[in-house]
Design an enzyme around this catalytic site. Structure first.
Site, mmCIF file in Angstrom:
data_model
loop_
_atom_site.group_PDB
_atom_site.id
_atom_site.type_symbol
_atom_site.label_atom_id
_atom_site.label_comp_id
_atom_site.label_asym_id
_atom_site.label_seq_id
_atom_site.Cartn_x
_atom_site.Cartn_y
_atom_site.Cartn_z
ATOM 1 N N TYR A 196 -62.890 -41.886 52.382
ATOM 2 C CA TYR A 196 -61.478 -42.212 52.247
ATOM 3 C C TYR A 196 -61.228 -43.051 51.002
ATOM 4 O O TYR A 196 -60.130 -43.045 50.460
ATOM 5 C CB TYR A 196 -60.884 -42.869 53.505
ATOM 6 C CG TYR A 196 -61.717 -43.903 54.180
ATOM 7 C CD1 TYR A 196 -62.387 -43.609 55.356
ATOM 8 C CD2 TYR A 196 -61.827 -45.182 53.669
ATOM 9 C CE1 TYR A 196 -63.158 -44.566 56.000
ATOM 10 C CE2 TYR A 196 -62.586 -46.141 54.307
ATOM 11 C CZ TYR A 196 -63.250 -45.820 55.468
ATOM 12 O OH TYR A 196 -64.013 -46.764 56.096
ATOM 13 N N GLU A 224 -41.060 -35.485 46.064
ATOM 14 C CA GLU A 224 -41.616 -34.197 46.469
ATOM 15 C C GLU A 224 -42.572 -33.652 45.411
ATOM 16 O O GLU A 224 -43.622 -33.101 45.738
ATOM 17 C CB GLU A 224 -40.486 -33.176 46.720
ATOM 18 C CG GLU A 224 -39.604 -33.515 47.898
ATOM 19 C CD GLU A 224 -38.439 -34.449 47.564
ATOM 20 O OE1 GLU A 224 -37.538 -34.542 48.403
ATOM 21 O OE2 GLU A 224 -38.428 -35.083 46.477
ATOM 22 N N GLU A 246 -36.230 -46.963 36.677
ATOM 23 C CA GLU A 246 -37.360 -46.749 37.586
ATOM 24 C C GLU A 246 -38.590 -46.275 36.806
ATOM 25 O O GLU A 246 -39.714 -46.686 37.087
ATOM 26 C CB GLU A 246 -37.009 -45.704 38.646
ATOM 27 C CG GLU A 246 -35.940 -46.137 39.609
ATOM 28 C CD GLU A 246 -35.567 -45.038 40.584
ATOM 29 O OE1 GLU A 246 -35.664 -45.299 41.801
ATOM 30 O OE2 GLU A 246 -35.193 -43.934 40.132
ATOM 31 N N LYS A 271 -40.717 -45.328 49.541
ATOM 32 C CA LYS A 271 -40.224 -45.982 48.325
ATOM 33 C C LYS A 271 -39.343 -47.161 48.772
ATOM 34 O O LYS A 271 -38.130 -47.025 48.901
ATOM 35 C CB LYS A 271 -39.432 -44.963 47.504
ATOM 36 C CG LYS A 271 -38.991 -45.426 46.156
ATOM 37 C CD LYS A 271 -38.313 -44.258 45.422
ATOM 38 C CE LYS A 271 -37.807 -44.683 44.068
ATOM 39 N NZ LYS A 271 -37.182 -43.562 43.362
#
Length: 126
Positions: free
Chosen positions: A54, A74, A22, A100
């Site tokens: 934004y 996190e 990953e 994900k």
């Protein structure tokens, strides 16, 4: 008066996860962001200086996600919070969802990730 500025479905290709592959190969992450702030001035002034862009928030999220590598979503969320709060003092609360879609899970799923909501005050007490 509080207003929610939001971005849904911001796609970022980045390198985060517990597995070596990953972090080497990377994958797509999808961010949904809501930022609460007081837009009172912008309601009457029509001046960008009385608001938060934004597009600028999206830039912070993309830069944070692509310039770092974390094992945990996190931890990525914590870095996004830090960078948004540091750059935009007008923002009082953030709700962040990180999806994900290619997570290493043996089971079929539609969405997988984390969702965290935190105030500026809470964040800086941690």
């Amino acid at each position: 008066m509080k207003t929610m500025l939001f971005i849904d479905g911001l796609e970022v290709f980045a390198n985060h996860g517990l597995f070596e592959e990953e972090n080497k190969l990377g994958q797509k992450f999808i961010f949904d962001i809501e930022c609460e702030l007081n837009y009172k001035k912008a309601l009457f002034s029509d001046e960008m200086t009385d608001s938060v862009s934004y597009a600028d928030i999206a830039d912070v999220v993309v830069k944070t996600a692509t310039e770092n590598t974390f094992n945990l979503l996190e931890r990525l969320a914590g870095e996004v919070f830090k960078n948004i709060f540091n750059r935009f003092p007008e923002i009082e609360n953030i709700k962040l969802k990180i999806n994900k879609p290619a997570a290493s899970v043996r089971h079929h799923f539609e969405k997988c990730g984390v969702e965290v909501k935190i105030s500026r005050e809470e964040f800086y007490r941690l």
